[in-house]
Design a protein around this motif. Structure first.
Motif, PDB file in Angstrom:
ATOM      1  N   ASP A   1       0.809  -1.224   0.000  1.00 36.64           N
ATOM      2  CA  ASP A   1       0.000   0.000   0.000  1.00 36.64           C
ATOM      3  C   ASP A   1       0.840   1.270   0.000  1.00 36.64           C
ATOM      4  O   ASP A   1       0.310   2.362  -0.184  1.00 36.64           O
TER       5      ASP A   1
ATOM      6  N   GLU B   1     -10.197   1.668   1.791  1.00 35.60           N
ATOM      7  CA  GLU B   1     -10.297   1.186   0.418  1.00 35.60           C
ATOM      8  C   GLU B   1     -11.706   1.304  -0.114  1.00 35.60           C
ATOM      9  O   GLU B   1     -12.666   0.984   0.583  1.00 35.60           O
TER      10      GLU B   1
ATOM     11  N   SER C   1     -10.745  -1.926  -4.654  1.00 32.11           N
ATOM     12  CA  SER C   1      -9.332  -2.247  -4.446  1.00 32.11           C
ATOM     13  C   SER C   1      -8.453  -0.992  -4.446  1.00 32.11           C
ATOM     14  O   SER C   1      -7.240  -1.083  -4.393  1.00 32.11           O
ATOM     15  N   ARG C   2      -9.070   0.187  -4.474  1.00 31.52           N
ATOM     16  CA  ARG C   2      -8.319   1.450  -4.513  1.00 31.52           C
ATOM     17  C   ARG C   2      -8.161   2.020  -3.109  1.00 31.52           C
ATOM     18  O   ARG C   2      -9.150   2.204  -2.381  1.00 31.52           O
TER      19      ARG C   2
END
Length: 171
Positions: free
Chosen positions: A17, A63, A66-67
């Motif tokens: 991340d 999140e 998935s961002r």
């Protein structure tokens, strides 16, 4: 994984991340309202900072799918043992998610996590001219615990740094 707001979950950050965390951090630099860094930082610059976050002082990401759209962290307030129950809290959001209640939800999440970490007090260091962040912490019950006048210089303008704090427990 927990849900902060509908469609946005929170989890502990992993090394994978870090690039997204750095991108979000760097998105705040140009505003001269959020951080005292004057130039963007690299992932390599932030490796020691990332490594300093562990069980006692976690780093979380928010999140959407998935961002990664935000991150929050606890950092040691001071190196001396008498301050162990106090931590500095930071919350950073991607530009397109600001002003929608995610910061407040993330801050609440961090506060709820604190007792299990042995943290009874939180402090936030916020520039005095950063009205959105001052308002966020004020709405969450943080009080002004201190002011360091004109300690930062951003583009030839001297800025105040506020210490905002909150006692999470009254034991």
């Amino acid at each position: 994984m927990a849900e902060l707001v509908p469609g946005i979950s929170v989890r502990r950050a992993t090394r994978d991340d870090l690039e997204a965390i750095v991108d979000i951090y760097n998105s705040t630099i140009a505003s001269r309202m959020v951080t005292a860094d004057l130039e963007p930082v690299s992932v390599a610059d932030r490796e020691p900072w990332f490594a300093a976050h562990g069980e006692r002082h976690p780093l979380w990401v928010a999140e959407a799918g998935s961002r990664v759209v935000g991150w929050a962290s606890l950092s040691a307030f001071h190196s001396r043992a008498a301050y162990d129950a106090t931590a500095e809290v930071s919350v950073y959001l991607a530009p397109d998610t600001r002003g929608r209640g995610l910061g407040a939800a993330f801050l609440r999440f961090v506060e709820v996590a604190c007792p299990a970490l042995g943290v009874r007090n939180l402090v936030a260091l916020v520039f005095g001219h950063n009205a959105p962040s001052v308002a966020l912490f004020s709405r969450a019950g943080y009080a002004r615990w201190g002011e360091l006048p004109q300690v930062a210089e951003l583009d030839c303008v001297r800025r105040d740094l506020l210490m905002l704090g909150k006692h999470l427990t009254q034991d």
